[in-house]
Design a protein around this motif. Structure first.
Motif, mmCIF file in Angstrom:
data_model
loop_
_atom_site.group_PDB
_atom_site.id
_atom_site.type_symbol
_atom_site.label_atom_id
_atom_site.label_comp_id
_atom_site.label_asym_id
_atom_site.label_seq_id
_atom_site.Cartn_x
_atom_site.Cartn_y
_atom_site.Cartn_z
ATOM 1 N N ILE A 31 90.772 24.198 26.431
ATOM 2 C CA ILE A 31 90.456 25.591 27.355
ATOM 3 C C ILE A 31 90.000 24.986 28.725
ATOM 4 N N ASN A 32 90.491 25.710 29.751
ATOM 5 C CA ASN A 32 90.051 25.163 31.201
ATOM 6 C C ASN A 32 88.777 26.428 31.445
ATOM 7 N N TYR A 33 89.201 27.687 31.366
ATOM 8 C CA TYR A 33 88.052 28.381 31.680
ATOM 9 C C TYR A 33 88.286 29.627 30.668
ATOM 10 N N THR A 52 83.782 27.583 33.562
ATOM 11 C CA THR A 52 84.720 26.657 33.346
ATOM 12 C C THR A 52 84.388 25.648 32.253
ATOM 13 N N SER A 53 85.225 24.608 31.734
ATOM 14 C CA SER A 53 84.994 23.855 30.909
ATOM 15 C C SER A 53 83.804 22.804 31.315
ATOM 16 N N GLY A 54 83.697 22.665 32.494
ATOM 17 C CA GLY A 54 82.573 21.713 32.848
ATOM 18 C C GLY A 54 81.350 22.580 33.131
ATOM 19 N N GLY A 55 81.245 23.781 33.038
ATOM 20 C CA GLY A 55 80.011 24.576 33.116
ATOM 21 C C GLY A 55 79.884 25.276 34.422
ATOM 22 N N SER A 56 80.661 25.046 35.234
ATOM 23 C CA SER A 56 80.571 25.840 36.539
ATOM 24 C C SER A 56 80.795 27.374 36.237
ATOM 25 N N ILE A 57 79.895 28.289 36.968
ATOM 26 C CA ILE A 57 79.910 29.659 36.631
ATOM 27 C C ILE A 57 80.075 30.399 37.853
ATOM 28 N N ASN A 58 80.745 31.560 37.829
ATOM 29 C CA ASN A 58 80.974 32.663 38.702
ATOM 30 C C ASN A 58 80.455 33.943 38.275
ATOM 31 N N TYR A 59 79.717 34.741 38.851
ATOM 32 C CA TYR A 59 79.552 36.146 38.399
ATOM 33 C C TYR A 59 79.972 36.866 39.652
ATOM 34 N N ILE A 69 76.273 34.319 31.227
ATOM 35 C CA ILE A 69 77.640 33.797 30.467
ATOM 36 C C ILE A 69 77.289 32.369 29.833
ATOM 37 N N SER A 70 77.799 32.132 28.769
ATOM 38 C CA SER A 70 77.516 30.823 28.359
ATOM 39 C C SER A 70 78.811 30.328 27.305
ATOM 40 N N ARG A 71 79.054 29.167 27.080
ATOM 41 C CA ARG A 71 80.024 28.752 26.268
ATOM 42 C C ARG A 71 79.769 27.606 25.298
ATOM 43 N N ASP A 72 80.234 27.572 24.329
ATOM 44 C CA ASP A 72 80.325 26.733 23.273
ATOM 45 C C ASP A 72 81.493 26.040 22.958
#
Length: 119
Positions: A31-33, A52-59, A69-72
């Motif tokens: 998954i990319n984003y 993104t998968s690398g942890g970059s975030i845009n709000y 936002i967070s991701r597992d």
């Protein structure tokens, strides 16, 4: 094929908090984003937060400082913690993901979950 299932949402008073979750499943290679979008009545769908998968975030500017936002990645799940909610946050919230699956690269959408903030 990839499926996104969102949960959370509901009614909350202004100033309150809610947490949305969205789990991706299916024949996922990567998954990319993953992100959250929302659509209020009579308005176009807008981006709320993307990670993104690398942890970059845009709000979106309207949620900065209030939403997180967070991701597992291990669970292919994205979360949206919403604090200090305002009536203007009332909308149907959709999760989205750009994913590689057995059918190639594509964008996927969840079913949407209603968030209603009362004043």
């Amino acid at each position: 094929q990839v499926q996104l299932v969102a949960s959370g949402g509901g009614f909350v008073q202004a100033g309150g908090s809610q947490r949305l979750s969205c789990a991706a499943s299916g024949s996922i290679f990567s998954i990319n984003y993953m992100g959250w979008y929302r659509q209020a009545p009579g308005k176009q769908r807008e981006s709320v937060a993307v990670i993104t998968s690398g942890g970059s975030i845009n709000y979106a500017d309207s949620v900065k400082g209030r939403f997180t936002i967070s991701r597992d990645n291990a669970k292919n799940t994205v979360y949206l913690q919403m604090n200090s909610l305002k009536p203007a946050d009332t909308a149907v919230y959709y999760c989205s993901a750009e994913a590689y699956s057995s059918t190639g690269l594509d964008n996927y959408w969840g079913q949407g979950t209603q968030v209603t903030v009362s004043s």
